[in-house]
Write an enzyme that holds these catalytic residues in place. Structure first.
Site, PDB file in Angstrom:
ATOM      1  N   GLY A 130       0.826  -1.204   0.000  1.00 44.63           N
ATOM      2  CA  GLY A 130       0.000   0.000   0.000  1.00 44.63           C
ATOM      3  C   GLY A 130       0.855   1.246   0.000  1.00 44.63           C
ATOM      4  N   LYS A 131       0.237   2.371  -0.351  1.00 44.24           N
ATOM      5  CA  LYS A 131       0.985   3.622  -0.388  1.00 44.24           C
ATOM      6  C   LYS A 131       0.064   4.774  -0.016  1.00 44.24           C
ATOM      7  CE  LYS A 131       0.240   4.038  -5.404  1.00 44.24           C
ATOM      8  NZ  LYS A 131       0.906   4.198  -6.720  1.00 44.24           N
ATOM      9  N   ASP A 133       0.311   9.371   1.270  1.00 44.48           N
ATOM     10  CA  ASP A 133       0.944  10.651   0.977  1.00 44.48           C
ATOM     11  C   ASP A 133       2.292  10.831   1.665  1.00 44.48           C
ATOM     12  OD1 ASP A 133      -0.197  10.746   3.454  1.00 44.48           O
ATOM     13  OD2 ASP A 133      -1.166  12.707   3.206  1.00 44.48           O
ATOM     14  N   VAL A 134       2.530  10.140   2.773  1.00 44.04           N
ATOM     15  CA  VAL A 134       3.814  10.294   3.459  1.00 44.04           C
ATOM     16  C   VAL A 134       4.536   8.967   3.652  1.00 44.04           C
ATOM     17  CG1 VAL A 134       3.060  12.369   4.676  1.00 44.04           C
ATOM     18  CG2 VAL A 134       2.832  10.142   5.791  1.00 44.04           C
ATOM     19  N   LYS A 152       5.879  -0.536   7.563  1.00 43.93           N
ATOM     20  CA  LYS A 152       5.386   0.789   7.217  1.00 43.93           C
ATOM     21  C   LYS A 152       6.566   1.755   7.250  1.00 43.93           C
ATOM     22  CE  LYS A 152       1.616   3.905   8.561  1.00 43.93           C
ATOM     23  NZ  LYS A 152       0.461   4.026   9.467  1.00 43.93           N
ATOM     24  N   ASP A 248     -11.280   6.908  13.990  1.00 42.49           N
ATOM     25  CA  ASP A 248     -11.267   6.704  12.541  1.00 42.49           C
ATOM     26  C   ASP A 248     -11.646   5.270  12.169  1.00 42.49           C
ATOM     27  OD1 ASP A 248     -11.058   7.656   9.968  1.00 42.49           O
ATOM     28  OD2 ASP A 248      -8.917   7.231   9.787  1.00 42.49           O
ATOM     29  N   LYS A 250     -13.461   2.452  10.262  1.00 44.38           N
ATOM     30  CA  LYS A 250     -14.066   2.255   8.943  1.00 44.38           C
ATOM     31  C   LYS A 250     -13.461   0.971   8.375  1.00 44.38           C
ATOM     32  CE  LYS A 250     -10.624   5.289   6.738  1.00 44.38           C
ATOM     33  NZ  LYS A 250     -10.428   6.449   5.848  1.00 44.38           N
ATOM     34  N   ASN A 253      -9.700   0.613   7.616  1.00 49.46           N
ATOM     35  CA  ASN A 253      -8.741   0.580   8.719  1.00 49.46           C
ATOM     36  C   ASN A 253      -8.813  -0.710   9.518  1.00 49.46           C
ATOM     37  OD1 ASN A 253      -7.794   3.071   8.016  1.00 49.46           O
ATOM     38  ND2 ASN A 253      -8.930   4.197   9.579  1.00 49.46           N
ATOM     39  N   ASP A 266      -4.002   1.546  11.858  1.00 44.60           N
ATOM     40  CA  ASP A 266      -4.058   2.983  11.551  1.00 44.60           C
ATOM     41  C   ASP A 266      -4.514   3.794  12.760  1.00 44.60           C
ATOM     42  OD1 ASP A 266      -4.203   5.474  10.501  1.00 44.60           O
ATOM     43  OD2 ASP A 266      -5.659   5.021   8.958  1.00 44.60           O
ATOM     44  N   THR A 311     -13.393  10.384   8.685  1.00 43.86           N
ATOM     45  CA  THR A 311     -13.658  10.115   7.282  1.00 43.86           C
ATOM     46  C   THR A 311     -15.072  10.577   6.975  1.00 43.86           C
ATOM     47  OG1 THR A 311     -12.138   8.245   7.300  1.00 43.86           O
ATOM     48  CG2 THR A 311     -13.783   8.293   5.544  1.00 43.86           C
TER      49      THR A 311
END
Length: 493
Positions: A130-131, A133-134, A152, A248, A250, A253, A266, A311
């Site tokens: 997975g990827k 933004d940071v 990670k 968070d 969902k 996650n 997460d 979210t």
């Protein structure tokens, strides 16, 4: 306190030996049903199960507490808190293919934190899972043991630019201090000049969201939804007992262990109460002759935070209204999750973001004609999605209040992780990652190079307030509070 209440407070099946609540020798062998003492039943042993004794008989966690705040992110732009939603990290394949039983013990006394014993060059990269933004999540193999892990890798440079340092510190704090069957396990955390690394369990089952997408109708029957909701309740109870609000929840996650049980992941949006660990859990009795319940809300009591996080389709109305929020937001998100598992959509989704927010604040829950669900199921969803956080199910005494709802009457809380899950992932050798999407790397990461592909080191100094909520440390090193540790668990080599 009566004898029944005394017995009752000792029965938190989902969070054994939580600090401030149990002493090392206080556990009973009786099983529980809906939080109440039930007749003793023989609990089947997991093959290869470990001894529960700790190595030195003490509990010596030394980590730095940190909080988390974050700007709002949408459902479709995040992975593990750092990107797109359709991939997940974490959970070891140490047992090998086909062996689906949990092996380690789950009590605070089975965690042993030591100086970090590995580095980036200790691992071989297999593929990207997975990827975001940071950072990126990779399937890696440890050279010494040949075991598979999910690693990670977070870019320091991008964390500084996006003001996400404190979130990484929060995630490290939670992962390093958590020991629960439904929360992803951290084995190593360390850093190089350019990156932070979390070496975690490899969840062969992949992301729960993806598993739902492959089901008929992209949903689960009511019984299957109840099972996974119960495991989520158990995980949230543990986090709340330790003073954390998750914030968070969902499907993206939630990871699936190779056995099919869930693993929450997460934690960068999680928030810790002002006092580490919160206050001790207390007994709450809603009626003079009512059933006493363990009040997990007290562990995060008197704690409100004003961050606008979550979210889009899962955000609670009090967050949208900027009224500040408590651990009650986690019970709102549980209601949304139950609805989505059954109906393959969320209850307040609008055409645009503002439409969704307006629906969350104003519209009552509407249930579709199909599939048919029980009145108890409708009742728990309506009570969890109470727009007034003060009367929402779980707002008074927390998880025990939710666990006592009639919808969960079939659940034996003490035997959850010994029950066959509704979804059993495709068995594989682990290396092929069949339960994950195929992703291509835009740029390659070389673990053997501690600085990452020969790029100059990232400056780690900063100014006060540069990161959201992070004070500038005296030595100017923004990543100085990141703990490089190796964590051992009883029963694992």
């Amino acid at each position: 306190m009566g004898a029944s209440a005394t017995r009752f407070i000792r029965r938190v099946a989902s969070a054994p030996n939580v600090k401030h609540l149990f002493s090392p020798g206080s556990r009973s062998t009786a099983t529980t049903r809906n939080g109440l003492l039930a007749p003793a039943e023989a609990i089947p042993l997991v093959p290869g199960g470990p001894s529960s004794s700790s190595e030195h008989g003490d509990d010596s966690l030394e980590t730095l507490s940190s909080g988390s705040s974050r700007s709002q992110s949408t459902r479709h732009d995040r992975y593990q808190g750092h990107g797109t939603p359709r991939t997940r990290v974490a959970n070891p394949a140490a047992d090998g293919p086909g062996k689906v039983g949990f092996r380690r013990t789950y009590s605070s006394h089975s965690i042993k934190v030591r100086s970090v014993e590995v580095g980036p060059s200790s691992f071989l990269k297999v593929k990207m899972l997975g990827k975001g933004d940071v950072g990126r999540v990779y399937l890696v193999r440890e050279k010494k043991t040949e075991k598979l892990f999910a690693m990670k890798v977070l870019s320091k440079k991008e964390m500084i630019e996006r003001k996400k340092i404190k979130r990484a510190l929060t995630e490290q704090e939670i992962l390093a201090t958590s020991n629960h069957p439904f929360i992803v396990t951290l084995y190593h955390s360390f850093q190089s000049e350019q990156y932070l690394y979390f070496c975690m369990e490899y969840c062969m089952g992949g992301e729960f969201f993806r598993a739902l997408q492959t089901r008929p109708g992209k949903c689960l029957p009511e019984d299957g939804s109840r099972f996974y909701a119960a495991e989520v309740v158990a995980a949230l109870e543990y986090l709340h007992l330790n003073g954390f609000i998750y914030r968070d929840l969902k499907p993206e996650n939630i990871l699936l262990h190779q056995s099919g049980h869930i693993m929450l992941s997460d934690f960068d949006l999680a928030k810790q109460s002002g006092h580490p660990g919160g206050r001790p859990a207390t007994i709450h009795q809603s009626e003079p002759n009512g059933i006493p319940m363990i009040d997990t809300m007290s562990c995060t009591g008197d704690f409100r935070t004003n961050s606008f996080v979550g979210t889009e389709e899962y955000i609670a109305p009090e967050v949208i209204a900027a009224q500040g929020h408590t651990a009650a937001v986690d019970w709102w998100t549980l209601g949304i999750l139950i609805y989505e598992m059954i109906f393959a959509t969320t209850p307040f989704k609008g055409k645009e973001r503002n439409d969704t927010f307006a629906n969350i604040r104003m519209l009552p829950v509407h249930f579709r004609d199909t599939p048919k669900i029980s009145s108890a199921c409708k009742d728990i969803v309506i009570r969890l999605l109470d727009k007034d956080e003060r009367t929402r199910l779980g707002s008074r005494s927390g998880a025990s209040e939710v666990k006592h709802h009639k919808w969960f009457a079939k659940i034996n809380w003490g035997l959850l992780r010994n029950t066959r899950p509704p979804i059993v992932p495709t068995v594989s050798n682990g290396m092929d990652a069949v339960n994950f999407r195929h992703l291509k790397e835009s740029r390659s990461l070389h673990l053997e190079d501690h600085c990452g592909a020969g790029v100059p080191p990232v400056p780690t100094s900063g100014t006060p307030g540069y990161d959201d909520g992070l004070d500038s440390p005296p030595d100017g090193d923004l990543f100085g509070a990141f703990n490089s540790v190796t964590i051992h668990y009883d029963g694992e080599s």
